[in-house]
Design an enzyme around this catalytic site. Structure first.
Site, PDB file in Angstrom:
ATOM      1  N   THR A  22      -5.016  -4.856 -10.920  1.00  0.00           N
ATOM      2  CA  THR A  22      -6.787  -4.547 -10.205  1.00  0.00           C
ATOM      3  C   THR A  22      -7.748  -4.012 -11.572  1.00  0.00           C
ATOM      4  OG1 THR A  22      -6.006  -4.319  -7.910  1.00  0.00           O
ATOM      5  CG2 THR A  22      -8.041  -3.764  -8.672  1.00  0.00           C
ATOM      6  N   LYS A  77     -11.753  -9.731  -5.926  1.00  0.00           N
ATOM      7  CA  LYS A  77     -10.970  -8.420  -5.670  1.00  0.00           C
ATOM      8  C   LYS A  77     -11.507  -7.490  -5.244  1.00  0.00           C
ATOM      9  CE  LYS A  77      -7.131  -6.118  -5.086  1.00  0.00           C
ATOM     10  NZ  LYS A  77      -6.341  -5.547  -3.449  1.00  0.00           N
ATOM     11  N   LYS A  94     -10.635   4.257  -7.428  1.00  0.00           N
ATOM     12  CA  LYS A  94     -10.141   3.044  -8.852  1.00  0.00           C
ATOM     13  C   LYS A  94     -11.458   2.307  -8.008  1.00  0.00           C
ATOM     14  CE  LYS A  94      -7.219   1.296  -9.978  1.00  0.00           C
ATOM     15  NZ  LYS A  94      -6.854  -0.404  -9.538  1.00  0.00           N
TER      16      LYS A  94
HETATM   17  N1  LIG Z   1      -0.082  -0.284  -3.741  1.00  0.00           N
HETATM   18  C1  LIG Z   1      -1.434  -1.087  -3.301  1.00  0.00           C
HETATM   19  O1  LIG Z   1      -0.810  -0.908  -2.107  1.00  0.00           O
HETATM   20  C2  LIG Z   1      -1.506  -1.948  -4.028  1.00  0.00           C
HETATM   21  C3  LIG Z   1      -1.736  -2.011  -5.153  1.00  0.00           C
HETATM   22  N2  LIG Z   1      -2.499  -2.816  -6.076  1.00  0.00           N
HETATM   23  C4  LIG Z   1      -2.872  -2.857  -7.619  1.00  0.00           C
HETATM   24  O2  LIG Z   1      -1.999  -2.761  -8.367  1.00  0.00           O
HETATM   25  C5  LIG Z   1      -1.405  -1.534  -9.794  1.00  0.00           C
HETATM   26  C6  LIG Z   1      -0.296  -1.071  -9.043  1.00  0.00           C
HETATM   27  O3  LIG Z   1      -0.224  -0.426  -8.221  1.00  0.00           O
HETATM   28  P1  LIG Z   1       0.994   0.513  -7.703  1.00  0.00           P
HETATM   29  O4  LIG Z   1       1.494  -0.474  -8.324  1.00  0.00           O
HETATM   30  O5  LIG Z   1       0.666   1.028  -6.449  1.00  0.00           O
HETATM   31  O6  LIG Z   1       0.425   1.735  -8.518  1.00  0.00           O
HETATM   32  P2  LIG Z   1       1.818   2.696  -9.321  1.00  0.00           P
HETATM   33  O7  LIG Z   1       0.839   4.240  -9.216  1.00  0.00           O
HETATM   34  O8  LIG Z   1       3.015   2.806  -8.174  1.00  0.00           O
HETATM   35  O9  LIG Z   1       2.141   2.103 -10.576  1.00  0.00           O
HETATM   36  C7  LIG Z   1       1.133   2.281 -11.921  1.00  0.00           C
HETATM   37  C8  LIG Z   1       2.241   1.566 -13.010  1.00  0.00           C
HETATM   38  O10 LIG Z   1       1.225   1.449 -13.776  1.00  0.00           O
HETATM   39  C9  LIG Z   1       1.944   2.229 -15.308  1.00  0.00           C
HETATM   40  N3  LIG Z   1       0.817   3.022 -15.829  1.00  0.00           N
HETATM   41  C10 LIG Z   1       0.237   3.838 -15.508  1.00  0.00           C
HETATM   42  N4  LIG Z   1      -0.273   4.086 -16.943  1.00  0.00           N
HETATM   43  C11 LIG Z   1       0.058   3.451 -17.847  1.00  0.00           C
HETATM   44  C12 LIG Z   1       0.265   3.192 -19.144  1.00  0.00           C
HETATM   45  N5  LIG Z   1      -1.718   4.275 -20.058  1.00  0.00           N
HETATM   46  N6  LIG Z   1       0.840   2.701 -20.135  1.00  0.00           N
HETATM   47  C13 LIG Z   1       1.489   1.804 -19.439  1.00  0.00           C
HETATM   48  N7  LIG Z   1       1.996   2.050 -18.184  1.00  0.00           N
HETATM   49  C14 LIG Z   1       1.075   2.459 -17.522  1.00  0.00           C
HETATM   50  C15 LIG Z   1       2.783   3.491 -14.503  1.00  0.00           C
HETATM   51  O11 LIG Z   1       4.259   3.549 -15.107  1.00  0.00           O
HETATM   52  P3  LIG Z   1       4.876   4.968 -14.995  1.00  0.00           P
HETATM   53  O12 LIG Z   1       5.719   4.841 -14.315  1.00  0.00           O
HETATM   54  O13 LIG Z   1       5.282   4.887 -16.290  1.00  0.00           O
HETATM   55  O14 LIG Z   1       3.606   6.078 -15.000  1.00  0.00           O
HETATM   56  C16 LIG Z   1       3.805   2.277 -13.152  1.00  0.00           C
HETATM   57  O15 LIG Z   1       4.297   0.997 -13.175  1.00  0.00           O
HETATM   58  C17 LIG Z   1      -2.934  -1.313  -9.200  1.00  0.00           C
HETATM   59  O16 LIG Z   1      -4.859  -1.691 -10.160  1.00  0.00           O
HETATM   60  C18 LIG Z   1      -3.737  -1.179  -8.415  1.00  0.00           C
HETATM   61  O17 LIG Z   1      -4.673  -0.729  -7.969  1.00  0.00           O
HETATM   62  C19 LIG Z   1      -2.993  -4.106  -5.669  1.00  0.00           C
HETATM   63  C20 LIG Z   1      -3.051  -4.017  -4.500  1.00  0.00           C
HETATM   64  C21 LIG Z   1      -1.769  -3.646  -3.194  1.00  0.00           C
HETATM   65  O1  LIG Z   2      -5.314  -3.070  -3.226  1.00  0.00           O
HETATM   66  C1  LIG Z   2      -5.534  -2.811  -2.173  1.00  0.00           C
HETATM   67  C2  LIG Z   2      -4.646  -3.825  -0.597  1.00  0.00           C
HETATM   68  O2  LIG Z   2      -3.581  -3.581  -0.123  1.00  0.00           O
HETATM   69  O3  LIG Z   2      -5.056  -5.126  -1.267  1.00  0.00           O
END
Ligand SMILES: NC(=O)C1=CN([C@@H]2O[C@H](COP(=O)(O)OP(=O)(O)OC[C@H]3O[C@@H](n4cnc5c(N)ncnc54)[C@H](OP(=O)(O)O)[C@@H]3O)[C@@H](O)[C@H]2O)C=CC1
Ligand SMILES: O=CC(=O)O
Length: 284
Positions: free
Chosen positions: A94, A169, A237
């Protein structure tokens, strides 16, 4: 078919395991490489860098935390751009439209195909392949990626030009974040005014504002339990990026602005890594 997967956080881990379960060959990469070990147990291969993954795979999916992460993985050394010629890249993180367009233009300039495809739905829908996919970009590439989208989601939308998926989104999550705050205030008001908040959940569920989020989060919020499915820092965010979209389009959004303040307060209290429902704690 070999698919690359970059980013094994809450969502990326569930999504890549799902692809493996459905017979796709998957090569994964995560900034913290040790997080790949669990995926190897599920049959994945590991790439040492984003560029190595892209080189090996016909197309690569990314699921990263925010715009800064999405940009770093593409533009940094050993990043996606270095090997994208003739390959495809699907960013499901996102982010805002500006970030997505910047990535799209750079990938196209290097001879790659691009889709943005953020998703609606959290950890459980990701595990169950029940996400709602909001794709935009190259239509021919979208058609090619449909077998993977069919595994990851219950429904895919193709929304036209790059930026439209990101905007859709952000609008959805702006509504969700505002609703979460109204819900949290309602639970607190019920409790403080002498009502049983569990009864409030039953009343809400039988009426016109019944919804999956109240049903799922209500019982855990009443137990002050906030194991992260959707981390609060990501919801904040999304509010911030949605407010910027409102700013660009001169849309007054006082409700979303107030919700954003509550999520910021929650972050300042150290609740950013908990579930977004932990915003409830700001009322205590
Ligand atoms: N969780 C949810 O319910 C939902 C989330 N989303 C969106 O999906 C995306 C991922 O969410 P989610 O899985 O929950 O997040 P997490 O915080 O669990 O995971 C984030 C990921 O991004 C990586 N990351 C962060 N910073 C960097 C960087 N500078 N360079 C490379 N990799 C990086 C992390 O790596 P590392 O392990 O090394 O920290 C990790 O793999 C977000 O944009 C979120 O808004 C969308 C729908 C639902
Ligand atoms: O981005 C979060 C979700 O639940 O969708």
């Amino acid at each position: 078919m070999e698919i690359g997967f970059l980013g094994l956080g809450i969502m990326g881990k569930a999504m890549s395991i799902n692809l493996l379960r459905h017979g796709f060959k998957v090569t994964v990469w995560n900034r913290t490489l040790s997080k790949c070990d669990e995926l190897v147990e599920h049959g994945a291969s590991v790439g040492e860098t984003p560029a190595a993954v892209v080189k090996k795979c016909k197309y690569t999916i990314a699921m990263l935390s925010d715009p800064a992460a999405a940009l770093a993985v593409v533009f940094d050394k050993d990043g996606v751009l270095e090997q994208i010629n003739g390959k495809g890249y699907i960013d499901m993180s996102t982010v805002d439209a500006e970030t997505s367009i910047k990535i799209s233009e750079a990938i196209k300039a290097k001879g790659g195909d691009f889709l943005e495809a953020p998703v609606s739905g959290s950890k459980k829908p990701a595990e169950d392949g029940q996400l709602v996919i909001l794709a935009a970009g190259d239509k021919a590439f979208y058609d090619e990626a449909l077998p993977a989208f069919d595994v990851l989601g219950k429904k895919s939308f193709f929304l036209g030009e790059v930026g439209n998926g990101a905007k859709m989104k952000l609008v959805v999550n702006m509504v969700m974040g505002s609703m979460m705050n109204a819900f949290s205030e309602g639970l607190t008001l019920a409790e403080r005014s002498g009502l049983n908040p569990s009864t409030l959940l039953d009343v809400l569920d039988l009426g016109a504002i019944s919804n999956g989020m109240f049903k799922l989060k209500g019982p855990t919020m009443l137990k002050n339990s906030y194991a992260p499915a959707f981390p609060l820092k990501h919801q904040q965010k999304d509010m911030r990026l949605a407010l910027a979209l409102g700013d660009e389009n001169a849309v007054p959004m006082p409700v979303a602005a107030a919700a954003n303040e509550a999520f910021k307060k929650a972050r300042s209290l150290g609740l950013g890594d908990l579930d977004f429902s932990a915003v409830h704690e700001t009322l205590k």
